[in-house]
Write a protein that holds these residues in place. Structure first.
Motif, mmCIF file in Angstrom:
data_model
loop_
_atom_site.group_PDB
_atom_site.id
_atom_site.type_symbol
_atom_site.label_atom_id
_atom_site.label_comp_id
_atom_site.label_asym_id
_atom_site.label_seq_id
_atom_site.Cartn_x
_atom_site.Cartn_y
_atom_site.Cartn_z
ATOM 1 N N ARG A 158 0.823 -1.217 0.000
ATOM 2 C CA ARG A 158 0.000 0.000 0.000
ATOM 3 C C ARG A 158 0.852 1.259 0.000
ATOM 4 O O ARG A 158 0.473 2.261 -0.609
ATOM 5 C CB ARG A 158 -0.915 0.008 1.231
ATOM 6 C CG ARG A 158 -1.964 -1.085 1.252
ATOM 7 C CD ARG A 158 -2.971 -0.848 2.373
ATOM 8 N NE ARG A 158 -2.324 -0.700 3.662
ATOM 9 C CZ ARG A 158 -2.015 -1.725 4.474
ATOM 10 N NH1 ARG A 158 -2.302 -2.963 4.092
ATOM 11 N NH2 ARG A 158 -1.441 -1.514 5.640
ATOM 12 N N ARG A 159 1.983 1.233 0.702
ATOM 13 C CA ARG A 159 2.824 2.426 0.876
ATOM 14 C C ARG A 159 4.253 2.143 0.414
ATOM 15 O O ARG A 159 5.198 2.328 1.161
ATOM 16 C CB ARG A 159 2.841 2.844 2.343
ATOM 17 C CG ARG A 159 1.490 3.028 2.988
ATOM 18 C CD ARG A 159 0.836 4.302 2.511
ATOM 19 N NE ARG A 159 -0.381 4.583 3.262
ATOM 20 C CZ ARG A 159 -1.394 5.281 2.779
ATOM 21 N NH1 ARG A 159 -1.348 5.740 1.545
ATOM 22 N NH2 ARG A 159 -2.465 5.498 3.520
ATOM 23 N N ALA A 160 4.397 1.668 -0.786
ATOM 24 C CA ALA A 160 5.726 1.277 -1.262
ATOM 25 C C ALA A 160 6.691 2.464 -1.260
ATOM 26 O O ALA A 160 7.840 2.351 -0.818
ATOM 27 C CB ALA A 160 5.627 0.677 -2.666
ATOM 28 N N TRP A 161 6.217 3.602 -1.750
ATOM 29 C CA TRP A 161 7.103 4.770 -1.822
ATOM 30 C C TRP A 161 7.473 5.249 -0.421
ATOM 31 O O TRP A 161 8.635 5.592 -0.168
ATOM 32 C CB TRP A 161 6.424 5.896 -2.600
ATOM 33 C CG TRP A 161 7.287 7.121 -2.757
ATOM 34 C CD1 TRP A 161 7.175 8.296 -2.100
ATOM 35 C CD2 TRP A 161 8.413 7.240 -3.614
ATOM 36 N NE1 TRP A 161 8.158 9.167 -2.478
ATOM 37 C CE2 TRP A 161 8.942 8.549 -3.421
ATOM 38 C CE3 TRP A 161 9.038 6.400 -4.530
ATOM 39 C CZ2 TRP A 161 10.057 9.020 -4.110
ATOM 40 C CZ3 TRP A 161 10.150 6.866 -5.219
ATOM 41 C CH2 TRP A 161 10.656 8.153 -5.012
ATOM 42 N N THR A 162 6.531 5.260 0.487
ATOM 43 C CA THR A 162 6.797 5.689 1.867
ATOM 44 C C THR A 162 7.776 4.740 2.552
ATOM 45 O O THR A 162 8.717 5.173 3.227
ATOM 46 C CB THR A 162 5.485 5.752 2.670
ATOM 47 O OG1 THR A 162 4.583 6.655 2.027
ATOM 48 C CG2 THR A 162 5.760 6.220 4.094
ATOM 49 N N ALA A 163 7.542 3.428 2.371
ATOM 50 C CA ALA A 163 8.424 2.438 3.003
ATOM 51 C C ALA A 163 9.850 2.570 2.483
ATOM 52 O O ALA A 163 10.816 2.540 3.260
ATOM 53 C CB ALA A 163 7.898 1.027 2.740
ATOM 54 N N TRP A 164 9.973 2.733 1.161
ATOM 55 C CA TRP A 164 11.321 2.866 0.580
ATOM 56 C C TRP A 164 11.999 4.148 1.077
ATOM 57 O O TRP A 164 13.164 4.119 1.491
ATOM 58 C CB TRP A 164 11.219 2.872 -0.944
ATOM 59 C CG TRP A 164 12.561 2.917 -1.614
ATOM 60 C CD1 TRP A 164 13.359 1.854 -1.917
ATOM 61 C CD2 TRP A 164 13.251 4.083 -2.057
ATOM 62 N NE1 TRP A 164 14.523 2.278 -2.508
ATOM 63 C CE2 TRP A 164 14.481 3.658 -2.613
ATOM 64 C CE3 TRP A 164 12.969 5.450 -2.042
ATOM 65 C CZ2 TRP A 164 15.411 4.541 -3.150
ATOM 66 C CZ3 TRP A 164 13.903 6.331 -2.578
ATOM 67 C CH2 TRP A 164 15.100 5.886 -3.120
ATOM 68 N N SER A 165 11.270 5.245 1.032
ATOM 69 C CA SER A 165 11.849 6.533 1.446
ATOM 70 C C SER A 165 12.244 6.517 2.916
ATOM 71 O O SER A 165 13.309 7.029 3.295
ATOM 72 C CB SER A 165 10.848 7.668 1.194
ATOM 73 O OG SER A 165 10.480 7.731 -0.164
ATOM 74 N N LEU A 166 11.382 5.913 3.757
ATOM 75 C CA LEU A 166 11.672 5.872 5.184
ATOM 76 C C LEU A 166 12.936 5.048 5.462
ATOM 77 O O LEU A 166 13.765 5.443 6.277
ATOM 78 C CB LEU A 166 10.488 5.271 5.931
ATOM 79 C CG LEU A 166 10.492 5.409 7.454
ATOM 80 C CD1 LEU A 166 10.511 6.871 7.864
ATOM 81 C CD2 LEU A 166 9.288 4.698 8.061
ATOM 82 N N SER A 167 13.094 3.914 4.779
ATOM 83 C CA SER A 167 14.290 3.102 4.996
ATOM 84 C C SER A 167 15.546 3.840 4.553
ATOM 85 O O SER A 167 16.589 3.767 5.214
ATOM 86 C CB SER A 167 14.170 1.768 4.243
ATOM 87 O OG SER A 167 14.093 1.983 2.841
ATOM 88 N N ILE A 168 15.455 4.587 3.469
ATOM 89 C CA ILE A 168 16.608 5.362 2.990
ATOM 90 C C ILE A 168 16.952 6.467 3.978
ATOM 91 O O ILE A 168 18.118 6.661 4.349
ATOM 92 C CB ILE A 168 16.305 5.967 1.599
ATOM 93 C CG1 ILE A 168 16.271 4.872 0.537
ATOM 94 C CG2 ILE A 168 17.343 7.026 1.245
ATOM 95 C CD1 ILE A 168 17.610 4.301 0.182
ATOM 96 N N VAL A 169 15.918 7.194 4.434
ATOM 97 C CA VAL A 169 16.153 8.346 5.322
ATOM 98 C C VAL A 169 16.697 7.895 6.679
ATOM 99 O O VAL A 169 17.605 8.526 7.228
ATOM 100 C CB VAL A 169 14.849 9.151 5.494
ATOM 101 C CG1 VAL A 169 15.008 10.197 6.590
ATOM 102 C CG2 VAL A 169 14.472 9.819 4.178
ATOM 103 N N LEU A 170 16.169 6.806 7.233
ATOM 104 C CA LEU A 170 16.624 6.349 8.544
ATOM 105 C C LEU A 170 18.090 5.926 8.525
ATOM 106 O O LEU A 170 18.813 6.097 9.505
ATOM 107 C CB LEU A 170 15.743 5.195 9.029
ATOM 108 C CG LEU A 170 14.316 5.565 9.420
ATOM 109 C CD1 LEU A 170 13.521 4.327 9.821
ATOM 110 C CD2 LEU A 170 14.311 6.584 10.579
ATOM 111 N N MET A 171 18.538 5.364 7.420
ATOM 112 C CA MET A 171 19.939 4.948 7.326
ATOM 113 C C MET A 171 20.862 6.071 6.873
ATOM 114 O O MET A 171 22.087 5.958 7.000
ATOM 115 C CB MET A 171 20.068 3.770 6.352
ATOM 116 C CG MET A 171 19.548 2.450 6.893
ATOM 117 S SD MET A 171 20.035 1.061 5.835
ATOM 118 C CE MET A 171 19.013 1.373 4.402
ATOM 119 N N LEU A 172 20.289 7.155 6.355
ATOM 120 C CA LEU A 172 21.096 8.220 5.755
ATOM 121 C C LEU A 172 22.134 8.824 6.700
ATOM 122 O O LEU A 172 23.286 9.028 6.287
ATOM 123 C CB LEU A 172 20.176 9.312 5.198
ATOM 124 C CG LEU A 172 20.884 10.423 4.419
ATOM 125 C CD1 LEU A 172 21.624 9.855 3.220
ATOM 126 C CD2 LEU A 172 19.863 11.475 3.965
#
Length: 825
Positions: free
Chosen positions: A429-443
């Protein structure tokens, strides 16, 4: 066909296979010597032959063939009181300490040398060549003895010179005996016939050889601790997962036999001169074999259990398991072997030999997993699952583990299944949100990894714990002597046509001018002292001598500073102001090296300069390993990418998979740096991660990360055929969650065993590998990969979706999905 034949062999010739592995194990144990008998010692010995420091060292040995002072044991004697060391302290050292050191080292005292007659001179010369110790320098030397007394008069040093390199194992006995003698002095009560340390005096052991002894011991102890805790962690995790002691022992037996055989075969190859091994290599081989080997066994046993629960006989289950899992396991292992094997292209010998040894060990382990493990399962029968014997049932009712074990009970409660199903639903349902959140948290950790990528520690003492004798001794020495005294820099000047041997003449004036130039600029050059023909004691005042004594002193100085083999070569000894093993040591040395020629007088401008010492070696080590890092990184990424393309047939998807593991690597590197920086006793002095961590972390993490991605992509291919392009991704995530997560936890636990020892570098590598595997297992594989695949499949990324090939309706082609079939709970 190959794996079908292999399965039939394991099913019907299990005992023969077991006896074959037992015979190979016994033969390898019988034939192989100890690792210490064939291992090469040291770090700098693994530099390429054309490294500047190696060339300079060879030149120095040619110029000064009788200078066999390769390493030293230093006794730092101190009395930290305003009056400093007392006259009676020096008397005690001359009477009770220095003679005993001569006896321990097998060296004659000055009095004994005078009493030697000519008949014994030849025998004495032969004994001298056989001895490790070459001489002892101290305050007793009337010519240069005051150099061994600190400026504050609170300390003096007694130096035992050795002809062996500081990491040579033959030094250990001598260091231990001197250490025991010093300990006995400390604990002997005053008033006895035996000598005891005067009240207020302290003796600490330092020197490069003492460090070498401590390093060898800590490496050996760390290897033992790592192996012990690896077994404990693996057994514990397997028992928790399987709840079947016999079944937990089968992977352990496989990896244990693989490890022993691999190491013994490697030792035999080293003995034959085919490869080179180093002390500590067994730690890397053991941990990687245990981690990867248990993973292979997990997938094998899972499939075997499914076959049995599907109603097959034991023989058919073993055969069918290998037929369906063999290709997947081989592809998985091949990815790891290819990635780690790229280290064979490194210039630095340790990286190259580690790549050979680890890849060989993993290959042996794969062979054992495909033959020995099925053979044991065949011979054990259903008893292997005791007390949870499998029942005959429909395949659709089976799972990854036995029906009554802990994990399966949780699965029946739908906890794990619902958890992975929930994650899949959120991602769908939230593919873009999930991807962005994983990128931002590790950034933030990625940024830290990039910023501090070059902050590496090349210090020798920083590798050891603070409790090591050499670390304490070095700290004691630096309280009273210049920090640079522990690693002087020798500069050879070769001037064709110049003769430095005359006691007086033009050459002496040129050397004096050069020395004065350096002394005037010593602050800018980071120097504490300059010792040469013109200033043999550095900037200390020379004693008042008569004409005869001055001539004798000059003759002595000529022997010390002018090459006896070539009088056109002389040496200058430079003492750094700062610790030569500190973070700034390499930049300080390079600044000096680049500017030194400018301070040569006109008559020496055509000199060839060679730099000899630990700091030039560390500088070369950094150059070589930095170059290796770039080369191996590119080769690992390229090699693993090619394998992925061959398996998945989707270059765009494969490129993204490579990005995910590389992003994970940078995040892990940054996380590890920040952890050790924050936990350092003095964060401002934290030099960085050990120089070996980035290389081993990169090669292992990239290979293992893509290993798990291969299994996930294989399952996605299967589920997309049944559930469609998008739903197939989330169903694959749901049904592989427990398998790959279990493997990741075991792999991370295995890597944590590296932290069982006391070596700082191993602690850092253990934490980094464990964190990286967990990040791959619980963030990269279940979030970053599925979410991006959903975005690409649904066309939400526009041109990127088309470039990745998702405008086609044909599913991705990979290895047979049956390889890791795991029905829903």
């Amino acid at each position: 066909m190959l794996f079908k034949s292999l399965g039939d062999l394991a099913a019907h010739k299990a005992l023969l296979i077991l006896l074959g592995w037992a015979a190979l194990l016994g033969a390898s144990i019988w034939a192989a010597p100890k690792l210490s008998d064939v291992a090469q010692n040291g770090e700098f010995a693994f530099l390429p032959d054309d490294a500047a420091s190696r060339v300079a060292e060879a030149k120095f040995k040619e110029a000064f063939p009788d200078d066999l002072h390769a390493s030293n044991i230093v006794l730092v004697v101190r009395r930290e009181q305003p009056e400093g060391l007392l006259p009676e302290d020096y008397e005690f050292l001359s009477r009770s300490v220095i003679p005993e050191l001569h006896r321990i080292a097998g060296l004659p005292t000055a009095e004994e040398r005078l009493n030697e007659d000519s008949e014994n001179s030849a025998a004495s010369e032969m004994e001298a060549k056989a001895r490790i110790a070459q001489g002892i320098d101290s305050f007793e030397d009337k010519r240069i003895g005051d150099m061994y007394i600190s400026d504050d008069k609170q300390a003096t040093s007694i130096v035992v010179w050795l002809r062996t390199e500081f990491l040579d194992q033959s030094n250990t006995d001598l260091v231990d005996r001197i250490d025991a003698f010093v300990t006995k002095l400390k604990h002997t009560p005053a008033g006895l016939d035996e000598p005891s340390l005067p009240a207020g005096m302290e003796i600490a052991l330092s020197g490069t050889t003492t460090f070498g002894r401590d390093m060898i011991e800590e490496t050996r102890n760390s290897a033992k601790s790592t192996e012990k805790w690896t077994v404990i962690l693996v057994v514990g995790l397997l028992i928790v997962i399987y709840r079947a002691p016999a079944l937990a022992m089968i992977p352990l037996i496989t990896v244990a036999i693989s490890t022993v055989i691999s190491m013994n075969l490697l030792i035999l190859m080293a003995q034959a001169g085919w490869i080179t091994l180093f002390n500590g290599i067994e730690t890397y081989v053991t941990v990687l074999i245990y981690g990867a080997g248990v993973d292979y066994c997990l997938f094998l046993v899972a499939r075997y259990r499914e076959e049995l629960d599907g109603g097959l006989t034991i023989e058919d289950a073993v055969s069918g398991t290998l037929e369906r899992v063999g290709a997947a396991l081989t592809a998985s292992a091949g990815t790891v072997v290819c990635g780690i094997g790229m280290m064979i292209f490194a210039e630095f010998g340790k990286f190259r030999e580690a790549g050979i040894a680890i890849s060989f060990g993993l290959t042996v382990c794969l062979c054992a997993a495909l033959t020995l493990t099925p053979a044991i399962l065949r011979l054990a029968g259903r008893f292997a699952f005791w007390p949870n014997a499998p029942r005959a049932s429909s395949r659709n009712e089976t799972g990854f583990l036995s029906g009554t074990d802990l994990t399966s009970r949780i699965q029946r409660a739908n906890l794990l299944t619902q958890g992975w199903k929930w994650i899949g639903g959120v991602i769908e349902r939230r593919a873009w949100t999930a991807w962005s959140l994983s990128i931002v948290l590790m950034l933030p950790f990625v940024v830290a990894g990039v910023v501090f990528f070059g902050n590496l520690s090349y210090g020798l003492l920083s590798e050891l714990p603070d409790t090591a004798a050499s670390v304490y001794g070095a700290q004691a020495a630096q309280r009273h002597f210049p920090a640079g005294e522990v690693a002087p820099l020798k500069v050879l000047l070769e001037v064709k046509g110049m003769d430095f041997s005359p006691i007086q003449g033009e050459s002496e004036k040129l050397v004096e001018q050069f020395t004065n130039n350096l002394v005037r600029q010593k602050d800018a050059l980071g120097l504490y002292a300059v010792r040469s023909l013109a200033a043999p004691k550095g900037q200390r005042e020379m004693p008042t001598l008569n004409a005869r004594e001055r001539t004798a002193m000059k003759m002595f100085v000529r022997r010390e500073f002018v090459s006896p083999a070539d009088s056109s070569i002389m040496r200058v000894i430079l003492i750094f102001k700062n610790d030569p093993f500190s973070r700034s040591s390499i930049s300080d040395y390079r600044n000096l090296r680049d500017r030194l020629h400018d301070h040569l007088p006109e008559g020496l401008k055509n000199a060839n300069m060679y730099f000899v010492g630990s700091v030039p070696q560390i500088s070369d080590l950094k150059d070589v390993t930095d170059s290796d890092q770039l080369r191996i990184d590119a080769l690992v990424l390229g090699g693993v990418y090619v394998i992925l393309v061959l398996l998945l047939k989707r270059p765009g998807v494969c490129a993204y998979l490579m990005f995910t593991v590389f992003y994970s690597y940078l995040a892990t590197l940054g996380f590890t740096y920040l952890v050790f920086w924050m936990t350092a006793a003095n964060p401002s002095e934290f030099a960085g991660l050990d120089w070996k961590v980035p290389m081993f972390l990169f090669t292992i993490l990239i290979a293992v990360g893509e290993d798990y991605n291969i299994f996930l992509m294989a399952r996605i291919e299967e589920e997309q055929k049944v559930h469609g392009p998008v739903k197939g991704i989330t169903v694959a995530l749901e049904r592989t969650g427990s398998i790959i997560s279990s493997c990741g936890i075991i792999m991370a636990g295995t890597f944590c065993s590296l932290m069982a020892g006391s070596l700082v570098g191993m602690d850092q590598l253990g934490l980094a590998l464990a964190a990286g595997v967990l990040l791959d297992t619980f963030v990269i594989r279940p979030i970053m990969v599925p979410s991006m695949l959903i975005l690409l499949t649904t066309g939400r990324l526009g041109v990127l979706s088309r470039l990745a090939g998702f405008q086609k309706k044909t599913p991705m082609k990979v290895i047979s999905s049956e390889n890791i079939k795991t029905p829903a709970a």
